[in-house]
Design an enzyme around this catalytic site. Structure first.
Site, PDB file in Angstrom:
ATOM      1  CG  ASP A 155      -2.138   1.054   1.007  1.00 17.32           C
ATOM      2  OD1 ASP A 155      -2.402   1.401  -0.130  1.00 17.32           O
ATOM      3  OD2 ASP A 155      -2.554   1.455   2.149  1.00 17.32           O
TER       4      ASP A 155
ATOM      5  CG  HIS B 152      -3.751  10.749   2.703  1.00 22.09           C
ATOM      6  ND1 HIS B 152      -4.750  10.882   3.794  1.00 22.09           N
ATOM      7  CD2 HIS B 152      -2.965   9.556   3.145  1.00 22.09           C
ATOM      8  CE1 HIS B 152      -4.516   9.745   4.592  1.00 22.09           C
ATOM      9  NE2 HIS B 152      -3.233   8.951   4.368  1.00 22.09           N
TER      10      HIS B 152
ATOM     11  CD  GLU C 107      -5.913   4.762   4.778  1.00 18.41           C
ATOM     12  OE1 GLU C 107      -5.559   4.057   4.037  1.00 18.41           O
ATOM     13  OE2 GLU C 107      -5.546   5.656   5.626  1.00 18.41           O
TER      14      GLU C 107
ATOM     15  CD  GLU D 148      -5.456   3.077  -0.133  1.00 14.22           C
ATOM     16  OE1 GLU D 148      -4.610   2.380  -1.064  1.00 14.22           O
ATOM     17  OE2 GLU D 148      -5.202   3.137   1.085  1.00 14.22           O
TER      18      GLU D 148
ATOM     19  CG  ASP E 121      -5.605   0.612   3.652  1.00 11.23           C
ATOM     20  OD1 ASP E 121      -5.798  -0.461   4.272  1.00 11.23           O
ATOM     21  OD2 ASP E 121      -4.724   1.326   3.939  1.00 11.23           O
TER      22      ASP E 121
ATOM     23  NE  ARG F 263      -7.818   6.662   9.643  1.00 10.06           N
ATOM     24  CZ  ARG F 263      -7.005   6.374   8.535  1.00 10.06           C
ATOM     25  NH1 ARG F 263      -5.823   5.867   8.664  1.00 10.06           N
ATOM     26  NH2 ARG F 263      -7.526   6.620   7.546  1.00 10.06           N
TER      27      ARG F 263
ATOM     28  CD  GLN G  48      -2.863   4.483  10.668  1.00 11.42           C
ATOM     29  OE1 GLN G  48      -4.236   4.565  10.722  1.00 11.42           O
ATOM     30  NE2 GLN G  48      -2.163   4.825   9.749  1.00 11.42           N
TER      31      GLN G  48
ATOM     32  CE  LYS H  27      -3.454   2.036   7.376  1.00 10.34           C
ATOM     33  NZ  LYS H  27      -4.125   3.096   6.398  1.00 10.34           N
TER      34      LYS H  27
ATOM     35  CB  THR I 130      -7.523  -4.618   2.131  1.00  7.72           C
ATOM     36  OG1 THR I 130      -6.618  -4.420   2.946  1.00  7.72           O
ATOM     37  CG2 THR I 130      -7.392  -3.439   1.040  1.00  7.72           C
TER      38      THR I 130
ATOM     39  CD  GLU J 103      -6.867  12.940   4.315  1.00 12.38           C
ATOM     40  OE1 GLU J 103      -7.252  11.780   4.055  1.00 12.38           O
ATOM     41  OE2 GLU J 103      -6.474  13.609   3.568  1.00 12.38           O
TER      42      GLU J 103
HETATM   43 MN    MN Z   1      -3.949   2.914   2.783  1.00 11.88          MN
END
Ligand code: MN
Length: 428
Positions: A135, A142, A208, A210, A242, A246, A249, A262, A266, A372
């Site tokens: 990834d 970002h 996320e 992607e 993804d 948080r 993380q 993570k 996915t 975000e």
């Molecule tokens: Mn990612």
């Protein structure tokens, strides 16, 4: 070889709704299960699934060198390993068989019954036996947003960021196809202001936005793939979510980066849209300053104009689109990503999956994660049902959609959708 399948004037004898993601110019590849419990590789036109095993057995790929069981597989890996010439021959042939001018299959009712299914009558499966999963972190916006939120500095990109496409090695075993629901993970988190961690369900589960690309065998261990030749090894693209916890993380990521925050899941969309189908949507990539090292320099149109949206749908409620972004906002291109990935001799194999990294753009509605969008939970996002989200709640579905459009055609990815289920833990 000419990609005749892309001819924008082509029409199919199969009915295709206006604004469908899957006109005859798309011809994506996927794997599905039929009502008769048969697994096959297939394609899609409009709302019809096309059984490529049946097409092959009935002689519609005559003249193309294919093994008898190439489509009778539960993954696309062997077909992808056959390489670009085979992908093109097969895609061109499918377009030809379903062309409005071609009566061969159109007028053969028995064959049609064996080959064509209603899309609602098949179950889409994971299209690829995912080999390795990497990834990237290739959206400047970002990376800058993360810098502003967590490092609180004006110069918020890490020193290395503008010199190379950064990435971490992800986990392939937990890549799942759209439609498979996700369990809120347990893990260790450190509450703000505390010195010791707590254990429990993540409170800050996020998505996320992607796009992932899938490769064929590229290079032997010790060899490189140049930025110029990288495109030859990319089969196609999928939407990719993804999922990220948080709070887990934040506690685990220093010094080695994300791990359990993570690797619990996915999601990818089921239809792989080929790079060939996306050809007319190539566009200039972002100007790169400072100029990267020569092994990352490239000319021409190396990005793709793919519009992407993300929606949150609370259980039994209407969805709210919370993000509109575009693949072209990415700073580093797929070709640079592959060139960098192999510059040290790391080998790329058939079925490898490469995530772009969260795709954020310059405007606030371009942000590709709730982290975000809600600015670390300080600005809740309003949903149509009146509720607010800082992060995802149990029962929420996240739906990604993506498409390319010009004045002639629209090529889309369909959906990547999954629901977040409540945490479950049976240990102590
Ligand atoms: Mn990612």
């Amino acid at each position: 070889m000419k990609i005749t399948a892309n001819d924008p004037s082509r029409k199919s004898w199969l009915k295709v709704k206006k604004n469908s993601d899957f006109p005859i110019q798309n011809i994506p590849f996927g794997v599905f299960l039929t009502k008769e419990d048969i697994i096959t590789i297939g394609s899609r036109i409009g709302d019809y699934a096309i059984d490529l095993t049946a097409m092959h057995q009935l002689g519609y790929f005559e003249g193309i060198p294919l093994t008898d069981d190439i489509f009778m597989q539960d993954s696309l890996n062997d077909f992808i390993a056959d390489g670009r010439i085979t992908w093109r021959l097969v895609r061109n042939r499918i377009a030809d068989i379903f062309d409005a001018e071609n009566p061969k299959l159109k007028n053969h009712n028995k064959h049609r019954e064996n080959i064509i299914f209603d899309i609602d009558d098949v179950e889409m499966l994971l299209p690829v036996d995912i080999c390795d999963y990497t990834d990237f972190y290739s959206s400047r916006e970002h990376a800058e947003n993360v810098g502003k939120m967590f490092f609180n500095s004006e110069n918020n990109l890490p020193l290395n960021w503008l010199h190379m496409p950064l990435a971490y090695h992800g986990r392939s075993s937990s890549v799942v196809v759209s439609g498979k629901n996700i369990r809120r993970p347990h893990g260790q988190m450190k509450p703000a202001g505390k010195d010791t961690p707590v254990f429990g369900p993540s409170k800050l589960v996020d998505f996320e936005v992607e796009i992932g690309f899938i490769t064929t065998d590229g290079n032997k261990l010790g060899k490189q793939i140049s930025v110029e030749e990288a495109g030859e090894y990319i089969f196609g693209m999928v939407l990719l979510n993804d999922w990220s916890a948080r709070d887990i993380q934040a506690f685990e990521s220093s010094p080695l980066g994300p791990f359990a925050s993570k690797n619990f899941a996915t999601s990818i969309s089921p239809w792989i849209v080929t790079m060939d189908a996306l050809q007319s949507f190539r566009t200039e990539h972002v100007v790169q300053k400072p100029e990267p090292f020569p092994y990352l320099q490239q000319e021409g149109k190396n990005s793709y104009d793919i519009q992407i949206e993300a929606a949150i749908k609370p259980k039994k409620q209407k969805e709210t689109v919370v993000c509109n972004t575009n693949f072209k906002y990415l700073y580093w291109t797929m070709y640079q990503q592959l060139a960098h990935h192999t510059i040290n001799g790391c080998n790329v194999r058939t079925g490898d999956l490469f995530g772009s990294g969260t795709i954020s753009g310059p405007k606030k509605n371009n942000y590709g994660s709730l982290l975000e969008l809600s600015w670390k939970g300080t600005k809740p996002v309003k949903l149509k049902d009146g509720s607010e989200r800082r992060f995802l709640e149990d029962g929420d579905s996240v739906i990604l959609r993506g498409f390319c459009k010009n004045d002639k055609i629209r090529i889309g990815f369909g959906e990547c959708k999954a629901r977040l289920r409540k945490a479950k833990y049976s240990g102590k």
